[in-house]
Design a protein around this motif. Structure first.
Motif, PDB file in Angstrom:
ATOM      1  N   ILE A 256       0.844  -1.199   0.000  1.00 50.95           N
ATOM      2  CA  ILE A 256       0.000   0.000   0.000  1.00 50.95           C
ATOM      3  C   ILE A 256       0.877   1.247   0.000  1.00 50.95           C
ATOM      4  CG2 ILE A 256      -1.745   1.283   1.299  1.00 50.95           C
ATOM      5  CD1 ILE A 256      -2.771  -1.260  -0.027  1.00 50.95           C
ATOM      6  N   PHE A 257       1.963   1.200   0.745  1.00 51.16           N
ATOM      7  CA  PHE A 257       2.905   2.323   0.785  1.00 51.16           C
ATOM      8  C   PHE A 257       3.443   2.633  -0.609  1.00 51.16           C
ATOM      9  CE2 PHE A 257       7.370   3.760   1.469  1.00 51.16           C
ATOM     10  CZ  PHE A 257       7.095   4.957   2.121  1.00 51.16           C
ATOM     11  N   MET A 258       3.834   1.608  -1.343  1.00 52.10           N
ATOM     12  CA  MET A 258       4.350   1.795  -2.692  1.00 52.10           C
ATOM     13  C   MET A 258       3.241   2.180  -3.667  1.00 52.10           C
ATOM     14  SD  MET A 258       7.473   1.418  -2.106  1.00 52.10           S
ATOM     15  CE  MET A 258       8.001   1.681  -3.797  1.00 52.10           C
ATOM     16  N   LEU A 259       2.037   1.622  -3.460  1.00 55.40           N
ATOM     17  CA  LEU A 259       0.897   1.976  -4.310  1.00 55.40           C
ATOM     18  C   LEU A 259       0.579   3.464  -4.199  1.00 55.40           C
ATOM     19  CD1 LEU A 259      -1.400   1.024  -6.203  1.00 55.40           C
ATOM     20  CD2 LEU A 259      -2.758   0.536  -4.140  1.00 55.40           C
ATOM     21  N   ALA A 260       0.786   4.040  -3.021  1.00 58.81           N
ATOM     22  CA  ALA A 260       0.540   5.473  -2.832  1.00 58.81           C
ATOM     23  C   ALA A 260       1.425   6.301  -3.769  1.00 58.81           C
ATOM     24  CB  ALA A 260       0.797   5.867  -1.378  1.00 58.81           C
ATOM     25  N   TYR A 261       2.685   5.911  -3.907  1.00 61.00           N
ATOM     26  CA  TYR A 261       3.582   6.628  -4.814  1.00 61.00           C
ATOM     27  C   TYR A 261       3.112   6.491  -6.262  1.00 61.00           C
ATOM     28  CZ  TYR A 261       6.907   7.451  -1.051  1.00 61.00           C
ATOM     29  OH  TYR A 261       7.508   7.889   0.116  1.00 61.00           O
ATOM     30  N   ALA A 262       2.651   5.287  -6.626  1.00 56.91           N
ATOM     31  CA  ALA A 262       2.165   5.073  -7.988  1.00 56.91           C
ATOM     32  C   ALA A 262       0.941   5.940  -8.278  1.00 56.91           C
ATOM     33  CB  ALA A 262       1.831   3.594  -8.192  1.00 56.91           C
ATOM     34  N   ILE A 263       0.019   6.023  -7.311  1.00 61.04           N
ATOM     35  CA  ILE A 263      -1.184   6.841  -7.501  1.00 61.04           C
ATOM     36  C   ILE A 263      -0.821   8.318  -7.585  1.00 61.04           C
ATOM     37  CG2 ILE A 263      -3.281   7.653  -6.325  1.00 61.04           C
ATOM     38  CD1 ILE A 263      -3.690   4.793  -5.334  1.00 61.04           C
ATOM     39  N   ALA A 264       0.082   8.764  -6.711  1.00 62.84           N
ATOM     40  CA  ALA A 264       0.473  10.179  -6.704  1.00 62.84           C
ATOM     41  C   ALA A 264       1.148  10.573  -8.007  1.00 62.84           C
ATOM     42  CB  ALA A 264       1.389  10.463  -5.523  1.00 62.84           C
ATOM     43  N   ILE A 265       1.984   9.690  -8.539  1.00 64.41           N
ATOM     44  CA  ILE A 265       2.719  10.018  -9.766  1.00 64.41           C
ATOM     45  C   ILE A 265       1.834   9.884 -11.003  1.00 64.41           C
ATOM     46  CG2 ILE A 265       4.635   9.297 -11.236  1.00 64.41           C
ATOM     47  CD1 ILE A 265       6.120   8.501  -8.652  1.00 64.41           C
ATOM     48  N   ALA A 266       1.044   8.777 -11.059  1.00 66.17           N
ATOM     49  CA  ALA A 266       0.240   8.517 -12.255  1.00 66.17           C
ATOM     50  C   ALA A 266      -1.027   9.362 -12.308  1.00 66.17           C
ATOM     51  CB  ALA A 266      -0.120   7.035 -12.325  1.00 66.17           C
ATOM     52  N   LEU A 267      -1.758   9.424 -11.188  1.00 64.02           N
ATOM     53  CA  LEU A 267      -3.027  10.148 -11.183  1.00 64.02           C
ATOM     54  C   LEU A 267      -2.897  11.572 -10.654  1.00 64.02           C
ATOM     55  CD1 LEU A 267      -5.430   7.317  -9.902  1.00 64.02           C
ATOM     56  CD2 LEU A 267      -4.843   7.938 -12.256  1.00 64.02           C
ATOM     57  N   GLY A 268      -1.997  11.750  -9.676  1.00 63.40           N
ATOM     58  CA  GLY A 268      -1.806  13.087  -9.118  1.00 63.40           C
ATOM     59  C   GLY A 268      -0.805  13.931  -9.878  1.00 63.40           C
ATOM     60  N   ARG A 269      -0.073  13.276 -10.787  1.00 65.95           N
ATOM     61  CA  ARG A 269       0.924  13.960 -11.624  1.00 65.95           C
ATOM     62  C   ARG A 269       1.874  14.823 -10.787  1.00 65.95           C
ATOM     63  NH1 ARG A 269      -3.807  14.695 -14.652  1.00 65.95           N
ATOM     64  NH2 ARG A 269      -3.900  16.953 -14.320  1.00 65.95           N
ATOM     65  N   THR A 270       2.359  14.230  -9.687  1.00 67.87           N
ATOM     66  CA  THR A 270       3.265  14.960  -8.793  1.00 67.87           C
ATOM     67  C   THR A 270       4.731  14.767  -9.162  1.00 67.87           C
ATOM     68  OG1 THR A 270       3.331  13.082  -7.267  1.00 67.87           O
ATOM     69  CG2 THR A 270       1.655  14.773  -6.863  1.00 67.87           C
ATOM     70  N   GLY A 271       5.020  13.738  -9.982  1.00 68.90           N
ATOM     71  CA  GLY A 271       6.404  13.488 -10.353  1.00 68.90           C
ATOM     72  C   GLY A 271       7.248  13.096  -9.144  1.00 68.90           C
ATOM     73  N   GLY A 272       8.532  13.431  -9.207  1.00 64.33           N
ATOM     74  CA  GLY A 272       9.441  13.099  -8.114  1.00 64.33           C
ATOM     75  C   GLY A 272       9.269  13.959  -6.890  1.00 64.33           C
ATOM     76  N   ARG A 273       8.430  15.019  -6.981  1.00 67.88           N
ATOM     77  CA  ARG A 273       8.239  15.910  -5.838  1.00 67.88           C
ATOM     78  C   ARG A 273       7.521  15.212  -4.690  1.00 67.88           C
ATOM     79  NH1 ARG A 273       4.558  19.969  -7.165  1.00 67.88           N
ATOM     80  NH2 ARG A 273       3.776  18.609  -8.818  1.00 67.88           N
ATOM     81  N   PHE A 274       6.747  14.167  -4.996  1.00 63.10           N
ATOM     82  CA  PHE A 274       5.930  13.529  -3.955  1.00 63.10           C
ATOM     83  C   PHE A 274       6.797  12.961  -2.838  1.00 63.10           C
ATOM     84  CE2 PHE A 274       3.543   9.924  -2.182  1.00 63.10           C
ATOM     85  CZ  PHE A 274       2.387  10.585  -1.774  1.00 63.10           C
ATOM     86  N   ALA A 275       7.880  12.289  -3.182  1.00 65.94           N
ATOM     87  CA  ALA A 275       8.728  11.654  -2.167  1.00 65.94           C
ATOM     88  C   ALA A 275       9.292  12.674  -1.194  1.00 65.94           C
ATOM     89  CB  ALA A 275       9.853  10.874  -2.846  1.00 65.94           C
ATOM     90  N   SER A 276       9.822  13.772  -1.707  1.00 68.95           N
ATOM     91  CA  SER A 276      10.412  14.780  -0.824  1.00 68.95           C
ATOM     92  C   SER A 276       9.355  15.532  -0.031  1.00 68.95           C
ATOM     93  CB  SER A 276      11.247  15.764  -1.647  1.00 68.95           C
ATOM     94  OG  SER A 276      10.454  16.395  -2.643  1.00 68.95           O
ATOM     95  N   ALA A 277       8.199  15.795  -0.662  1.00 70.40           N
ATOM     96  CA  ALA A 277       7.129  16.527   0.029  1.00 70.40           C
ATOM     97  C   ALA A 277       6.545  15.720   1.176  1.00 70.40           C
ATOM     98  CB  ALA A 277       6.024  16.906  -0.961  1.00 70.40           C
ATOM     99  N   MET A 278       6.601  14.378   1.084  1.00 70.51           N
ATOM    100  CA  MET A 278       5.999  13.519   2.101  1.00 70.51           C
ATOM    101  C   MET A 278       6.892  13.280   3.307  1.00 70.51           C
ATOM    102  SD  MET A 278       2.924  12.782   1.596  1.00 70.51           S
ATOM    103  CE  MET A 278       2.907  11.701   3.022  1.00 70.51           C
ATOM    104  N   LEU A 279       8.170  13.563   3.205  1.00 70.09           N
ATOM    105  CA  LEU A 279       9.100  13.220   4.286  1.00 70.09           C
ATOM    106  C   LEU A 279       8.698  13.797   5.647  1.00 70.09           C
ATOM    107  CD1 LEU A 279      12.568  13.397   2.495  1.00 70.09           C
ATOM    108  CD2 LEU A 279      11.345  11.364   3.296  1.00 70.09           C
ATOM    109  N   PRO A 280       8.311  15.092   5.755  1.00 70.75           N
ATOM    110  CA  PRO A 280       7.913  15.614   7.072  1.00 70.75           C
ATOM    111  C   PRO A 280       6.691  14.892   7.647  1.00 70.75           C
ATOM    112  CG  PRO A 280       8.378  17.407   5.561  1.00 70.75           C
ATOM    113  CD  PRO A 280       8.342  16.168   4.740  1.00 70.75           C
ATOM    114  N   ALA A 281       5.678  14.643   6.806  1.00 66.16           N
ATOM    115  CA  ALA A 281       4.469  13.962   7.280  1.00 66.16           C
ATOM    116  C   ALA A 281       4.780  12.526   7.694  1.00 66.16           C
ATOM    117  CB  ALA A 281       3.392  13.986   6.194  1.00 66.16           C
ATOM    118  N   GLN A 282       5.649  11.860   6.949  1.00 64.16           N
ATOM    119  CA  GLN A 282       6.017  10.486   7.293  1.00 64.16           C
ATOM    120  C   GLN A 282       6.801  10.431   8.600  1.00 64.16           C
ATOM    121  OE1 GLN A 282       8.034   9.503   3.660  1.00 64.16           O
ATOM    122  NE2 GLN A 282       6.188   8.717   2.663  1.00 64.16           N
TER     123      GLN A 282
END
Length: 432
Positions: A256-282
């Motif tokens: 599920i953790f990895m699926l979140a990245y796939a959804i963010a990149i494919a459907l949310g069109r966040t690109g590589g920004r998602f990983a860095s943006a999520m670090l504080p929340a994680q």
């Protein structure tokens, strides 16, 4: 005819504070974990020292009484929380298009997680078998548990002619179907009647939560007694089994953790920004093990991704209330692990039913402490799939470890779903 209107208990900003909020319960999580470890060590030492059989019998009695007290709350608590959770989700779907998109994604994630676990977990446990000695976790399990019905008998059991008898027999399939229909029916009633019924289930849920809170407050005693018996029978193999269990269940949450990245990149069109943006929340998620406590950090991550504030401020609080992304995958993983312990083979029809029930039941454990949601969410799935529930009484003591992956996956998926909903909004600034 007027239908039941959306009240404050259905609003995303009212999580845990609305008209039908659930009572707060504090549980001795760390002390329970210590009792598990201590009970196993004392049991191992007792076996080596040749302790009297009477000591083991007394421990089994104490542990068995605590286990039965835990089991007696499952059906009424699940009924109450399932009705409240489903009604809340139906209300949310009525709010607008964005809410419906969000719920559709949530349903997809739950079904995908359940399907992944059902496909991957059995071969994983065959490739990496449960360590020897782990069968001692089944000490309190009746011999009749684990009988899997034939396909036609299974299909015939989906509807019960007597819902009271179904509850008495802990037949979770017909009970779940009944309460799903009951929740939908409540939303179609005149407002006064619907409010009255919701008030009843709210009171029932809070009463059951208080009772299960009292039972779990005694968890250190009950778990110590059960662990003592396991330690006597299995020796050091019990620790290996617990470590194997934590890794196996957490692996399903990783999907599920990895699926979140796939959804963010494919459907949310966040690109590589998602990983860095999520670090504080994680980081907050891992330190607090609470999705609710991580909400401000999730909103900050949404801002870093450039998501519309109107979307993030609507979707994220609502997701915290009604969405547990890792629930279906990790709860089914626990059930499959116990099935492997008991030697229960899960046929395809039962596996499909398990996926559906795990997805529905995940809605009923919202905003609850991990120990309670563990029992409430997994117990009904195990009962429906013919898998013994007794080992849950000990596994709940180590839930604080897999719960790290649960919270991490939930928080990451919440923001991923928000990004996907925001990108699909087609310029709509108002989520309602």
């Amino acid at each position: 005819m007027r239908t039941l209107a959306l009240e404050d208990h259905g609003k995303p900003g009212a999580a845990g504070q609305g008209k039908f909020a659930l009572v707060s319960i504090r549980l001795p999580v760390k002390l329970t974990f210590a009792a598990l470890v201590g009970g196993l060590l004392v049991g191992i030492a007792a076996a080596m020292a040749g302790a009297p059989v009477l000591v083991g019998e007394i421990a089994a009695l104490v542990g068995g009484l605590w286990l039965r007290a835990l089991q007696m709350t499952i059906i009424p608590l699940v009924a109450a929380l399932l009705v409240l959770g489903l009604v809340q989700m139906i209300f949310a779907a009525r709010v607008g298009t964005v809410a419906r998109r969000m719920i559709a994604l949530m349903v997809f994630v739950q079904l995908a997680g359940g399907a992944f676990t059902s496909i991957v977990m059995p071969p994983l446990l065959r490739a990496f078998p449960v360590p020897a000695g782990a069968e001692a976790f089944l000490a309190q399990t009746p011999e009749t548990v684990g009988e899997v019905p034939r396909v036609l008998d299974f299909l015939a059991s989906l509807v019960s002619p007597n819902i009271v008898a179904a509850a008495a027999e802990t037949a979770m399939l017909p009970l779940t179907l009944f309460f799903v229909m009951f929740a939908v029916a409540i939303t179609r009633l005149p407002q006064e009647q619907g409010e009255r019924l919701l008030g009843f289930f709210h009171a029932l849920g809070n009463a059951m939560l208080l009772i299960i809170g009292w039972v779990l407050a005694a968890a250190p005693v009950g778990v110590f007694a059960l662990a003592y018996g396991v330690g006597v029978q299995s020796g050091g193999g019990a620790f290996a089994a617990l470590g194997h269990y934590v890794l196996s269940v957490s692996a399903m949450g990783t999907f599920i953790f990895m699926l979140a990245y796939a959804i963010a990149i494919a459907l949310g069109r966040t690109g590589g920004r998602f990983a860095s943006a999520m670090l504080p929340a994680q980081a907050v998620a891992l330190s607090t093990q609470s999705s609710l406590a991580s909400l401000p950090a999730m909103l900050d991550s949404a801002g870093r991704l450039g998501l519309r504030p109107s979307t993030a401020e609507f979707v994220l609080p609502l997701a915290v209330v009604i969405f547990r992304a890792t629930s279906a995958a990790m709860n089914l993983a626990v059930v499959y692990y116990i099935a492997a312990l008991a030697g229960v083979e899960v046929p395809l029809t039962v596996a499909i039913a398990g996926i559906l029930i795990a997805s529905v039941i995940s809605l009923s454990a919202v905003s609850l402490p991990g120990s309670i949601s563990f029992v409430v969410s997994i117990g009904p799935i195990a009962l429906a799939m013919g898998v013994p529930v007794e080992p849950l009484a000990l596994l709940v003591a180590v839930e604080m470890l897999p719960d790290l992956m649960r919270t991490l996956g939930n928080v990451t998926m919440n923001v991923a779903v928000t990004s996907a909903v925001d990108r699909s909004a087609d310029g709509a600034h108002d989520p309602t």
